[in-house]
Design an enzyme around this catalytic site. Sequence first.
Site, mmCIF file in Angstrom:
data_model
loop_
_atom_site.group_PDB
_atom_site.id
_atom_site.type_symbol
_atom_site.label_atom_id
_atom_site.label_comp_id
_atom_site.label_asym_id
_atom_site.label_seq_id
_atom_site.Cartn_x
_atom_site.Cartn_y
_atom_site.Cartn_z
ATOM 1 N N ASN A 107 0.470 -1.281 -0.163
ATOM 2 C CA ASN A 107 0.077 -0.076 0.044
ATOM 3 C C ASN A 107 1.131 1.883 -0.247
ATOM 4 O OD1 ASN A 107 -2.245 1.812 0.431
ATOM 5 N ND2 ASN A 107 -1.876 1.955 2.326
ATOM 6 N N HIS A 109 0.285 5.333 1.427
ATOM 7 C CA HIS A 109 0.123 5.792 2.214
ATOM 8 C C HIS A 109 0.533 7.512 2.416
ATOM 9 C CE1 HIS A 109 -2.684 6.868 5.556
ATOM 10 N NE2 HIS A 109 -1.605 7.405 6.536
ATOM 11 N N SER A 136 4.782 6.965 2.173
ATOM 12 C CA SER A 136 5.590 5.234 3.044
ATOM 13 C C SER A 136 4.887 4.329 1.476
ATOM 14 C CB SER A 136 5.118 5.590 4.339
ATOM 15 O OG SER A 136 5.253 6.653 5.058
ATOM 16 N N ASP A 145 -2.555 0.727 7.646
ATOM 17 C CA ASP A 145 -1.772 1.799 8.350
ATOM 18 C C ASP A 145 -0.542 1.309 8.943
ATOM 19 O OD1 ASP A 145 -2.759 3.120 5.775
ATOM 20 O OD2 ASP A 145 -3.482 4.314 7.002
#
Length: 210
Positions: A107, A109, A136, A145
């Site tokens: 992911n 973020h 990040s 997250d």
Amino acid sequence: RMRIAVLISGSGSNLQAIIDACEKQQINGDIVAVISNRPNVYGLERAEKASIETVVLDHKEFESREAYDSALMEKIDTFTPDLVVLAGFMRILTPGLVQKYKGQMLNIHPSLLPKYQGLNTHQRAIDAGDKEHGVSVHFVTEELDGGPVVLQAKINILPDDTADSLAKRIHQKEHIIYPLVVQWFSEQRLTMEEDNAVFNNKKLPAHGAD
Ligand code: GAR
């Protein structure tokens, strides 16, 4: 070559950066599917232009998060991906789905994690009076997250910055670091072991690579 599925909810500029890196052979892989939870978003057009198969799985047509995620999991599985890339996919995933792709899901973020998990990260960094901000890339774990960070990029917050101006500069950084991390994964130099990100056989610190 690695099979990559990309999940989006919006404009897909990170998707585009990864498409470009695949086309330039920087990433040792191919995007085999782009899946969106929202119909008619620009990211779907980007995928179609690159002749990538697209799927719309609209969360509004499902009764629960569990029902949606099990349909999503089934859909993702039909493409047998080695890597699932969340690129502006704005949904919280159920533990079952996260576990299924453990160590195979990344992911991006828009904050310097562990700061500002969740939404409105740019405004929150401004409101806190932060001097720097960033983005990040991390492996996805059950903690929202909260998975191990692989790579971060930083920018300075200037006195007249707004959430929009920060978002713009953050995007430029995202388009550099996300394809790079996908490249590392595609070269099998990056793995997740016991909730640590491991790069070139070395455990990365909690904040990711420098
Ligand atoms: C990116 O800035 C990404 O960091 C953010 O959404 C944007 C998507 O842009 N992701 C999140 O906020 C995840 N919670 P894009 O659609 O142009 O790639």
